[in-house]
Design an enzyme around this catalytic site. Structure first.
Site, PDB file in Angstrom:
ATOM      1  CG  ASN A  82      -0.373  -0.169   2.600  1.00  0.00           C
ATOM      2  OD1 ASN A  82       0.763  -0.686   2.654  1.00  0.00           O
ATOM      3  ND2 ASN A  82      -1.119   0.527   3.790  1.00  0.00           N
ATOM      4  CD  GLU A 130      -5.539  -5.959  -1.180  1.00  0.00           C
ATOM      5  OE1 GLU A 130      -4.758  -4.830  -0.900  1.00  0.00           O
ATOM      6  OE2 GLU A 130      -6.124  -6.441  -0.554  1.00  0.00           O
ATOM      7  CB  CYS A 174      -8.811  -4.663  -3.728  1.00  0.00           C
ATOM      8  SG  CYS A 174      -7.729  -3.363  -3.309  1.00  0.00           S
TER       9      CYS A 174
HETATM   10  N1  THU Z   1      -5.173  -1.332   2.504  1.00  0.00           N
HETATM   11  C1  THU Z   1      -4.718  -2.262   1.555  1.00  0.00           C
HETATM   12  O1  THU Z   1      -3.504  -2.112   1.128  1.00  0.00           O
HETATM   13  N2  THU Z   1      -5.480  -3.338   1.222  1.00  0.00           N
HETATM   14  C2  THU Z   1      -6.834  -3.721   1.716  1.00  0.00           C
HETATM   15  O2  THU Z   1      -7.377  -4.348   0.757  1.00  0.00           O
HETATM   16  C3  THU Z   1      -7.054  -2.774   2.904  1.00  0.00           C
HETATM   17  C4  THU Z   1      -6.504  -1.588   3.103  1.00  0.00           C
HETATM   18  C5  THU Z   1      -4.590  -0.383   3.068  1.00  0.00           C
HETATM   19  C6  THU Z   1      -4.961   0.867   2.553  1.00  0.00           C
HETATM   20  C7  THU Z   1      -4.248   2.060   3.423  1.00  0.00           C
HETATM   21  O3  THU Z   1      -3.226   2.578   3.019  1.00  0.00           O
HETATM   22  C8  THU Z   1      -4.279   1.356   4.870  1.00  0.00           C
HETATM   23  O4  THU Z   1      -4.402  -0.075   4.390  1.00  0.00           O
HETATM   24  C9  THU Z   1      -5.395   1.355   5.953  1.00  0.00           C
HETATM   25  O5  THU Z   1      -6.597   1.196   5.319  1.00  0.00           O
END
Ligand code: THU
Length: 134
Positions: A42, A55, A93
């Protein structure tokens, strides 16, 4: 490719998470039909909506390099990178998965102890797709 290997790749990818705002680190490893693995983390932004999930980072890396045949994705996440519970993919996602993958696409989750495997059909029943646009 076994699930643990893909989880290990996701854990490695999580190390690059740029998440100074939520402190929630996420890593993903996407397995293509040709055996190639695309990883993602992320990436947050001071303008919050500009951030992206791990993702989708992995998916968009793969698609931008011409790979659209996907078998499975492993996802891990946790506060400060401590994996204590399953990190279920967010709704956006899931929608991106459904754009490129069939109902048997596998989502592999790890809570630090056990592995959970779900099909895309289980994760996103009754999704909206291109067939609905006709
Ligand atoms: N996040 C992801 O990378 N994938 C997900 O499916 C859920 C949330 C990240 C987004 C943000 O940077 C952090 O987790 C908190 O929401």
């Amino acid at each position: 490719m076994n699930s643990k290997k893909l989880i290990d790749e996701a854990i490695k990818a999580m190390e690059n998470s740029y998440s100074p705002y939520s402190r929630f680190k996420v890593g993903a490893a996407l397995l293509c039909g040709n055996g190639r693995i695309y990883s993602g983390c992320n990436i947050e932004n001071a303008a919050f909506p500009a951030g992206i999930c791990a993702e989708r980072t992995a998916f968009f890396k793969a698609v931008s390099e011409g790979n659209t045949d996907f078998k499975a994705i492993a996802v891990v996440g946790g506060n400060s990178g401590n994996i204590k519970s399953f990190c279920y993919p967010c709704g956006i996602c899931r929608q991106v998965f459904s754009e490129f993958c069939g109902s048997d696409f596998k989502i592999i989750l790890f809570d630090g102890e056990s592995i959970k495997e779900l099909s895309l059909k289980e994760l996103l029943p009754f999704g909206f797709g291109s067939e609905n646009l006709c």
